[in-house]
Design a protein around this motif. Sequence first.
Motif, short mmCIF file in Angstrom:
data_model
loop_
_atom_site.label_atom_id
_atom_site.label_comp_id
_atom_site.label_asym_id
_atom_site.label_seq_id
_atom_site.Cartn_x
_atom_site.Cartn_y
_atom_site.Cartn_z
N ASP A 175 0.81 -1.21 0.00
CA ASP A 175 0.00 0.00 0.00
C ASP A 175 0.85 1.26 0.00
O ASP A 175 0.37 2.34 0.38
N GLU A 203 -2.27 7.89 -2.35
CA GLU A 203 -3.69 7.53 -2.24
C GLU A 203 -3.85 6.19 -1.55
O GLU A 203 -4.77 5.99 -0.75
N ARG A 210 -6.02 5.42 1.90
CA ARG A 210 -7.05 4.38 2.01
C ARG A 210 -6.70 3.41 3.14
O ARG A 210 -7.58 2.96 3.89
N GLU A 224 -7.43 4.88 6.55
CA GLU A 224 -8.88 4.86 6.74
C GLU A 224 -9.34 3.46 7.14
O GLU A 224 -10.20 3.30 8.02
N THR A 225 -8.77 2.45 6.50
CA THR A 225 -9.13 1.06 6.83
C THR A 225 -8.76 0.74 8.27
O THR A 225 -9.53 0.11 9.00
#
Length: 375
Positions: A118, A122, A126, A129-130
């Motif tokens: 990851d 961006e 994400r 946020e997860t």
Amino acid sequence: MLSPLTVYFGAFVFMVAQYHPVFPRISSSTKKEVQSSPNKVPTSTLRNDDIIPLVGLGCASGVRKSHVASALELGYRFIDTAQSYSWGYHEDEVGDAIFESNVDRGEIYLQTKIHPEDLGYEATRRAVETSLTRLKVTSIDSVLIHKPRCWEGACQKVPEGTWQDSWMALEEFYDAKLVKSIGICDVDDVLFNQLLEQRIKPHIIQNWMDPFHQDTNMRDRCKKENVQYQAYSTLGSQRVNHQGHEVNPVLNDNQIIDIARSHSVDAASVVINWATKRGVSVLPASTKKDRQKSNLEASYSFDLTEAEMKVLDSLDGTLVKHKSNAAKPEKKKPGTINVMFKNEGTSAITTYWVEQETGDEVSVGDTGNGESSSL
């Protein structure tokens, strides 16, 4: 007027709240510092004035919800997890254990790590946020980049960007107070130099360190730059799990054992006491409640003498791979087999092996529906 960044994160917090109508997020906004746990575990103050206990529960190696719950009951106030389920972490279960515990969120220092697949601006947004969703919290005390790059076998996909791109995203989460500290793992001199050039310098770096590999150069650099040095595999599991040693050289070292006997504790307690006296944050993982208790309490039931500290310091770089303890990649141990299997079920399965010396379950990883694994 709100800035675009504030608007973005404000919208994000609202949207995630809708995902968990039964599990509202736990806020630590009313607490500025982690409170002292009911034991003698030392703490360290980060550059942002947050306080971090120097002993935490590492949540790899098959640590699940019940194990995190028992650790919190025993007085652990630092929980370290990560997003990589394939490396034995279960981030969502950590969130469940914290949510269901009787411990105030503000008393728990919570850390997670972004998987290297990851990497990218961006992708990291994400990923954070997860983590906020899985952990059921409104902020995370520290988020580290688990590895600065991908390699064959570590990642299921090609990263969208670099660790520098991810760092920019973490800086924005830090600005928005959704992440209180940021850092990265497996740091060498070149990477450390690059980190010092970033807008926000790291609060924490996490490297491999044990009595035979003390990483003194990086520890010295961290001290000079006011960066908290955090260690993984301090008790020697790296030696057995990844370096081919038949027995754990740290927990079976005669000098460490002699010191332990003189204080009526075990080798693990000696190493934890020594490392934290040197200002190192350690994260021993265990699924056994008695081992969790020993790591947290017995480790501070005694004081190492200066002479004993010097003995432990002198172990750096001295490990000799004796014939019985050498890596033997081409020769299988008696009674072992190589296994490859395919999961043809309808849900993911988790594979474990049990470490003989400690009885701890070590997670090999999860295998999804239709996927194959080899052991």
